[in-house]
Design a protein around this motif. Structure first.
Motif, PDB file in Angstrom:
ATOM      1  N   ILE A  21      -1.056   9.868   5.396  1.00  0.00           N
ATOM      2  CA  ILE A  21      -2.136   9.201   4.668  1.00  0.00           C
ATOM      3  C   ILE A  21      -3.381   9.101   5.548  1.00  0.00           C
ATOM      4  O   ILE A  21      -4.508   9.346   5.098  1.00  0.00           O
ATOM      5  CB  ILE A  21      -1.680   7.804   4.204  1.00  0.00           C
ATOM      6  N   TYR A  57      -5.724  10.083  -2.658  1.00  0.00           N
ATOM      7  CA  TYR A  57      -4.565   9.816  -3.505  1.00  0.00           C
ATOM      8  C   TYR A  57      -3.470  10.828  -3.191  1.00  0.00           C
ATOM      9  O   TYR A  57      -3.755  11.973  -2.828  1.00  0.00           O
ATOM     10  CB  TYR A  57      -4.939   9.894  -4.989  1.00  0.00           C
ATOM     11  N   VAL A  60       4.324   9.723  -2.761  1.00  0.00           N
ATOM     12  CA  VAL A  60       5.295   9.436  -1.705  1.00  0.00           C
ATOM     13  C   VAL A  60       6.674   9.825  -2.208  1.00  0.00           C
ATOM     14  O   VAL A  60       6.994   9.644  -3.381  1.00  0.00           O
ATOM     15  CB  VAL A  60       5.258   7.948  -1.278  1.00  0.00           C
ATOM     16  N   SER A  74       5.257  12.462   2.140  1.00  0.00           N
ATOM     17  CA  SER A  74       4.204  12.335   1.129  1.00  0.00           C
ATOM     18  C   SER A  74       3.445  13.648   1.029  1.00  0.00           C
ATOM     19  O   SER A  74       3.497  14.489   1.925  1.00  0.00           O
ATOM     20  CB  SER A  74       3.246  11.192   1.496  1.00  0.00           C
ATOM     21  N   TRP A 110       3.234   6.550  -5.408  1.00  0.00           N
ATOM     22  CA  TRP A 110       1.989   7.184  -4.976  1.00  0.00           C
ATOM     23  C   TRP A 110       1.328   6.325  -3.905  1.00  0.00           C
ATOM     24  O   TRP A 110       1.742   5.203  -3.639  1.00  0.00           O
ATOM     25  CB  TRP A 110       1.058   7.405  -6.157  1.00  0.00           C
ATOM     26  N   TYR A 111       0.300   6.891  -3.275  1.00  0.00           N
ATOM     27  CA  TYR A 111      -0.419   6.165  -2.239  1.00  0.00           C
ATOM     28  C   TYR A 111      -1.924   6.305  -2.458  1.00  0.00           C
ATOM     29  O   TYR A 111      -2.399   7.213  -3.163  1.00  0.00           O
ATOM     30  CB  TYR A 111      -0.045   6.654  -0.834  1.00  0.00           C
ATOM     31  N   SER A 112      -2.657   5.409  -1.837  1.00  0.00           N
ATOM     32  CA  SER A 112      -4.112   5.460  -1.859  1.00  0.00           C
ATOM     33  C   SER A 112      -4.628   4.679  -0.655  1.00  0.00           C
ATOM     34  O   SER A 112      -3.854   4.120   0.122  1.00  0.00           O
ATOM     35  CB  SER A 112      -4.666   4.873  -3.164  1.00  0.00           C
ATOM     36  N   THR A 113      -5.951   4.636  -0.527  1.00  0.00           N
ATOM     37  CA  THR A 113      -6.584   3.894   0.563  1.00  0.00           C
ATOM     38  C   THR A 113      -7.527   2.858  -0.026  1.00  0.00           C
ATOM     39  O   THR A 113      -8.105   3.062  -1.095  1.00  0.00           O
ATOM     40  CB  THR A 113      -7.367   4.837   1.493  1.00  0.00           C
ATOM     41  N   TYR A 137       3.654   1.628  -5.055  1.00  0.00           N
ATOM     42  CA  TYR A 137       2.275   1.928  -4.675  1.00  0.00           C
ATOM     43  C   TYR A 137       2.096   1.554  -3.210  1.00  0.00           C
ATOM     44  O   TYR A 137       2.226   0.393  -2.836  1.00  0.00           O
ATOM     45  CB  TYR A 137       1.320   1.138  -5.574  1.00  0.00           C
ATOM     46  N   VAL A 138       1.800   2.576  -2.365  1.00  0.00           N
ATOM     47  CA  VAL A 138       1.571   2.363  -0.934  1.00  0.00           C
ATOM     48  C   VAL A 138       0.069   2.403  -0.690  1.00  0.00           C
ATOM     49  O   VAL A 138      -0.590   3.409  -0.979  1.00  0.00           O
ATOM     50  CB  VAL A 138       2.284   3.439  -0.083  1.00  0.00           C
ATOM     51  N   VAL A 153      -0.821  -1.571   6.119  1.00  0.00           N
ATOM     52  CA  VAL A 153      -0.135  -0.898   5.023  1.00  0.00           C
ATOM     53  C   VAL A 153       0.518  -1.948   4.138  1.00  0.00           C
ATOM     54  O   VAL A 153       1.186  -2.862   4.635  1.00  0.00           O
ATOM     55  CB  VAL A 153       0.924   0.094   5.538  1.00  0.00           C
ATOM     56  N   ILE A 155       2.806  -2.364   0.420  1.00  0.00           N
ATOM     57  CA  ILE A 155       3.583  -1.724  -0.641  1.00  0.00           C
ATOM     58  C   ILE A 155       3.601  -2.649  -1.852  1.00  0.00           C
ATOM     59  O   ILE A 155       3.907  -3.840  -1.737  1.00  0.00           O
ATOM     60  CB  ILE A 155       5.012  -1.405  -0.177  1.00  0.00           C
TER      61      ILE A 155
END
Length: 315
Positions: A21, A57, A60, A74, A110-113, A137-138, A153, A155
């Motif tokens: 990420i 985006y 994971v 991921s 899924w992940y995002s920042t 969602y991470v 981080v 979750i």
């Protein structure tokens, strides 16, 4: 958004996911190349306007064994925030490729920042529910906060809550632990020992390495103190007894006698003596080098004096 999850799931996050990420965000941010006028902060009506950081985006992947969810890897996603749409062919292709290499891995979420979960994040969360009915969602916060000691981080899980008589899907925080395998530990150790790009000396690398060890020991000591105070309070009756925690402490303490064996003592003493011997040899070598330099200087000075007085060298 609720404070904490009530699902009872245990999440284990591997370092590779965090590295992926972070690398994804760094690449996207460096590829933007904003013009100089917009790359720096501007002041409008006395208010400082910072440029909005990009968001990335991805999906994971991992496995779920009973109530334990382990996030191993991921990959990136092609997502259009303006239309809240995913590139389904790209997602399907990536999923098929990962299935060939990791047949036991499934898309867990899924992940995002960003600094916090937003309402617009629910669109992509709902879009992945046809793959996983309860995706996680991470969220990685790329902002630097020197005062923060924990990993940036978070979750999230999604739960259906009734708000003002209307059922709504909201994000709730979930606790997690960092889990590593041997290959990841070797990789992280290799990265930690890489030579600095500015040509730092070996002494600088050694100091950084020892500082890291000191910080780890200091953290271990502080956590042991917290655990000790908790057990003392439980023994005095100030804190209610919790059997699950006592079992974990007992399991931790059983590992200590494993290093009290005779073989460990012999190996430890042998390595300790070897280290002392190397230290003594290095000291003798340093002393010999210093003595040789002193003799050379003395001979040079005495030789110059003997030329004027007609004497021979002392050594």
């Amino acid at each position: 958004m609720a404070s904490s999850s009530s699902s009872g799931l245990t999440f284990k996050l591997h370092p590779l996911v965090i590295v992926n990420i972070s690398d994804h965000y760094t690449r996207v941010k460096s590829q933007l190349n904003p013009p100089p006028l917009t790359s720096t902060s501007a002041t409008v009506n006395g208010v400082e306007n910072q440029q909005q950081a990009p968001r990335v985006y991805g999906c994971v992947m991992g496995v779920q064994r009973g109530r334990t969810v382990e996030i191993f890897n991921s990959f990136e996603l092609l997502y259009d925030p303006s239309t809240h749409s995913l590139d389904r062919p790209f997602l399907k292709k990536k999923q098929e490729l990962y299935k060939k290499v990791f047949p036991h891995f499934y898309i867990l979420g899924w992940y995002s920042t960003g600094s916090d979960a937003q309402e617009s994040d629910m669109h992509i969360h709902r879009a992945l529910m046809d793959i996983n009915e309860s995706p996680l969602y991470v969220l990685l916060n790329p902002a630097i906060n020197p005062a923060q000691k924990d990993l940036p981080v978070t979750i999230y899980e999604s739960e259906l809550h009734v708000i003002d008589g209307i059922p709504q899907l909201i994000f709730v925080r979930s606790s997690y632990t960092i889990e590593t395998v041997e290959a990841e530990r070797i990789s992280v150790d290799h990265v930690a020992h890489l030579k600095p790009s500015d040509g730092g000396s070996a002494a600088t690398q050694l100091a950084a390495h020892l500082t890291g060890i000191h910080s780890a020991i200091k953290m271990l000591n502080s956590r042991i103190r917290v655990l000790h105070h908790y057990l003392v309070g439980m023994q005095k009756g100030d804190i209610p007894c919790e059997n699950s925690l006592l079992r974990q402490v007992s399991s931790l303490l059983r590992r200590l006698p494993a290093i009290e064996s005779e073989k460990f003592q012999d190996d430890f003493l042998m390595e300790y003596n070897d280290t002392l011997l190397i230290t003594y040899l290095a000291m003798f070598t340093n002393c010999s080098s210093t003595m040789n330099e002193l003799v050379d200087k003395f001979n040079t000075a005495y030789d110059r004096h003997s030329r004027r007085g007609g004497r021979t060298a002392f050594i």
